[in-house]
Scaffold this motif. Structure first.
Motif, mmCIF file in Angstrom:
data_model
loop_
_atom_site.group_PDB
_atom_site.id
_atom_site.type_symbol
_atom_site.label_atom_id
_atom_site.label_comp_id
_atom_site.label_asym_id
_atom_site.label_seq_id
_atom_site.Cartn_x
_atom_site.Cartn_y
_atom_site.Cartn_z
ATOM 1 N N ASP A 1 10.464 -6.616 -39.108
ATOM 2 C CA ASP A 1 11.796 -7.060 -38.713
ATOM 3 C C ASP A 1 12.236 -6.277 -37.483
ATOM 4 O OD1 ASP A 1 12.520 -4.546 -39.780
ATOM 5 O OD2 ASP A 1 13.084 -5.425 -41.702
ATOM 6 N N VAL A 2 13.480 -6.483 -37.105
ATOM 7 C CA VAL A 2 14.071 -5.747 -35.982
ATOM 8 C C VAL A 2 14.861 -4.576 -36.554
ATOM 9 C CG1 VAL A 2 15.728 -5.869 -34.080
ATOM 10 C CG2 VAL A 2 14.174 -7.790 -34.521
ATOM 11 N N LYS A 3 14.625 -3.404 -36.032
ATOM 12 C CA LYS A 3 15.260 -2.194 -36.555
ATOM 13 C C LYS A 3 16.787 -2.335 -36.533
ATOM 14 C CE LYS A 3 15.160 2.843 -36.073
ATOM 15 N NZ LYS A 3 14.580 3.982 -35.303
ATOM 16 N N GLY A 4 17.397 -2.068 -37.687
ATOM 17 C CA GLY A 4 18.857 -2.099 -37.773
ATOM 18 C C GLY A 4 19.452 -3.470 -38.011
ATOM 19 N N ASP A 5 18.611 -4.514 -38.058
ATOM 20 C CA ASP A 5 19.111 -5.867 -38.250
ATOM 21 C C ASP A 5 19.098 -6.224 -39.731
ATOM 22 O OD1 ASP A 5 20.031 -8.399 -37.420
ATOM 23 O OD2 ASP A 5 17.998 -9.212 -37.521
ATOM 24 N N ALA A 6 20.165 -6.836 -40.204
ATOM 25 C CA ALA A 6 20.255 -7.211 -41.612
ATOM 26 C C ALA A 6 19.388 -8.436 -41.894
ATOM 27 C CB ALA A 6 21.702 -7.513 -41.988
ATOM 28 N N VAL A 7 18.450 -8.291 -42.810
ATOM 29 C CA VAL A 7 17.649 -9.418 -43.296
ATOM 30 C C VAL A 7 17.928 -9.529 -44.791
ATOM 31 C CG1 VAL A 7 15.357 -10.401 -43.559
ATOM 32 C CG2 VAL A 7 15.888 -9.023 -41.534
#
Length: 211
Positions: free
Chosen positions: A40-46
């Motif tokens: 995922d992208v660091k710091g992004d909410a999934v």
């Protein structure tokens, strides 16, 4: 192709028609750039790991070029980059020319094209109307999910450098067509099913249409 905006979001809890919904689709531009990682992208909410994130959907790209098309259809929305839940807003992105399995250098990262986006009702919530789902699948403007082969920082202004072309592979638009359009083309299906770089979950969804 060039990065116009880098976007991430925080988890939101919503009440939609009496249902409690958690989502990370509300993303907004981050000036300092974003860091792409394998899952995922660091710091992004999934929030929904079955539908987003993971090796095959680590980062989502959407075209800057079609924002005006959607603004005309939905002029009352408060528009900003990240509206489609994309991590990267890209000028020059054209799904009819992006081949599955193609690899690009972007900032410090290396990415590989894996599949189109398959919209869900949370996208309709974000856009304040579920009618946008039908509008979305009747275009070629699906956006692009990618794998992250090399972690790294990506900033606005970074260019996408094609480092491994796959000219004989199906395009993102081909896969999107076969996911949603009523008439399936056998020749296109064969290419998709034999494309090792196409995400397996996407292949399964296409195969499910064949009965």
């Amino acid at each position: 192709m060039k990065v116009i905006a880098t976007n991430i979001g925080k988890k939101r809890e919503l009440n939609y028609k009496g249902m409690k919904i958690s989502t990370g689709i509300y993303k907004y531009p981050l000036k300092e750039g974003i860091y792409l990682e394998a899952n995922d992208v660091k710091g992004d909410a999934v929030v929904d790991r079955e539908s987003h994130g993971g090796i095959d959907k680590a980062c989502y790209l959407y075209s800057y070029d079609v924002y005006d098309y959607w603004k005309k259809l939905h002029p009352n929305l408060k528009w900003d980059f990240g509206m489609f839940g994309e991590n990267l807003t890209i000028a020059g992105l054209d799904e009819t020319k992006i081949h599955i399995g193609a690899q690009y250098k972007i900032g410090e990262a290396i990415i590989e094209v894996s599949q189109p986006r398959q919209p869900c009702m949370k996208f309709g919530i974000r856009m304040e109307t579920q009618t946008i789902l039908k509008q979305f699948i009747n275009t070629t403007y699906s956006g692009v999910y990618v794998r992250v082969l090399q972690n790294g920082l990506v900033k606005a202004g970074d260019s996408l450098e094609l480092i491994n072309a796959q000219p004989n592979a199906p395009t993102i638009a081909d896969a999107f067509y076969c996911l949603y359009q009523p008439e399936l083309k056998r020749s296109m299906l064969d290419k998709l099913f034999n494309c090792n770089a196409l995400a397996e979950s996407c292949k399964r969804d296409i195969k499910s249409r064949l009965g």
